[in-house]
Structure formats: C-alpha cells, structure tokens
Enzyme design. Structure first.
Site, PDB file in Angstrom:
ATOM      1  N   ARG A  64       0.803  -1.230   0.000  1.00  0.00           N
ATOM      2  CA  ARG A  64       0.000   0.000   0.000  1.00  0.00           C
ATOM      3  C   ARG A  64       0.831   1.273   0.000  1.00  0.00           C
ATOM      4  NH1 ARG A  64      -2.759  -4.035   2.655  1.00  0.00           N
ATOM      5  NH2 ARG A  64      -1.858  -3.472   4.632  1.00  0.00           N
ATOM      6  N   GLU A 101       5.160 -10.660  15.049  1.00  0.00           N
ATOM      7  CA  GLU A 101       4.651 -11.262  16.273  1.00  0.00           C
ATOM      8  C   GLU A 101       5.207 -12.675  16.451  1.00  0.00           C
ATOM      9  OE1 GLU A 101       0.376 -12.105  18.463  1.00  0.00           O
ATOM     10  OE2 GLU A 101       0.431 -11.129  16.508  1.00  0.00           O
TER      11      GLU A 101
END
Length: 179
Positions: A64, A101
């Site tokens: 993006r 994560e």
C-alpha cells in the site's frame, strides 16, 4: 481546512471486524481509494507536510505504500523507491530484517536506489507496531540515506509503533483503533 480534510479521509476508511483474524479491526484503505476526493486530500496533505523539507527520495513499502508514495514523489519532484518483500526485485538488493509477532521478515530495495546522504521520506498506509517502518529506517541507514521522516495515513496508537522509530519524525493523518 486541515480538520475538514482529515475528517473526509477518516470517514472514507472502512473498518472490517475480525479480519484477517478474530479480534482484529482491519483498517481498509481501499474505500479511501474509491473516494477520489479523500484520496486527493490524503496526497495533498502529505505533499503540504513535506514540501519544504528538501525530500530527495520517497520510499514506499509493499504494497500500500506503493499507492501513496508515487503521487507524493511526483508532486515533490523526486524519485520513488519501492521497498519490497524478498525475491521481488531484479538485480542486486540490500535488505533489512524486522520482527513480527511470530518470527521475522525482510524488506529489500535495489542497490543504488538511495545514495549516501540523500534525504529520504518513508511512506506507508498504516503504522501498527512500527516494525516495518523501523526496518525502512535501518535499511536507509545501511546505505547512508538520511530519513527525514515517515508518513502514514493511519496510526493505531494503542500498539505504540512510534516507540520503534526511535526518534524518526512520524506524520499521520488519522488515528484509529485496530485491536
């Protein structure tokens, strides 16, 4: 006028609950892109923010950041450098690793795309934990670029991503809740 623009930008971002997994409130900028006024306001806002900062290169993150970065670069009369996931760029690349994560990832750019001493603006659609932007800062330092700032449409402030930028100035257009 700025607050009016920011409201149009914010209102054009769709929230998709539980995507890509349970508990995530996904901030979908595709609805912003479907609104030409909101998209134009977003680009104009970034350009106004950075117009007087002698930006020499705009670097945008896959995918993006590729949407917002090129029109900003054109308006600032400087090149756009894509920052991509491994194996997506032809030729020799330089990379920086960052933590996710669970595990790690890398971003790459073509060797020579940013030259020593060039003033670089990093652009992405969203900052969450800040890992991707921090990797961009690390990558630019590796090649001798000077990161003058990072710009994102959306910040998820509860994830404290700014802390990972270690002092790199961050400009955001709207704050949203993402978790």
């Amino acid at each position: 006028m700025l607050e009016e623009r920011r409201k149009v930008i914010s209102d054009s971002i769709r929230v998709v609950p539980h995507f890509p997994k349970e508990g995530i409130m996904f901030q979908d900028i595709t609805t912003l892109l479907l609104n030409p006024i909101a998209f134009q306001y977003s680009i104009e806002d970034f350009v106004e923010q950075y117009r007087d900062q002698q930006v020499e290169v705009v670097a945008g993150f896959e995918a993006r950041g590729f949407i917002f970065g090129p029109p900003i670069a054109l308006a600032l009369h400087c090149p756009f450098v894509p920052l991509r996931k491994p194996g997506k760029l032809p030729g020799e690349t330089v990379s920086a690793e960052y933590q996710l994560e669970y595990g790690s990832d890398k971003i790459e750019m073509s060797v020579g795309a940013v030259k020593k001493g060039q003033r670089v603006l990093l652009i992405d659609d969203l900052i969450a934990t800040g890992g991707t932007l921090a990797a961009g800062v690390k990558l630019m330092k590796q090649v001798g670029g000077e990161v003058i700032g990072a710009g994102c449409v959306i910040e998820l402030p509860e994830l404290n991503g700014r802390e990972n930028l270690k002092g790199t100035p961050l400009y955001i257009q709207v704050e949203k809740e993402g978790v």
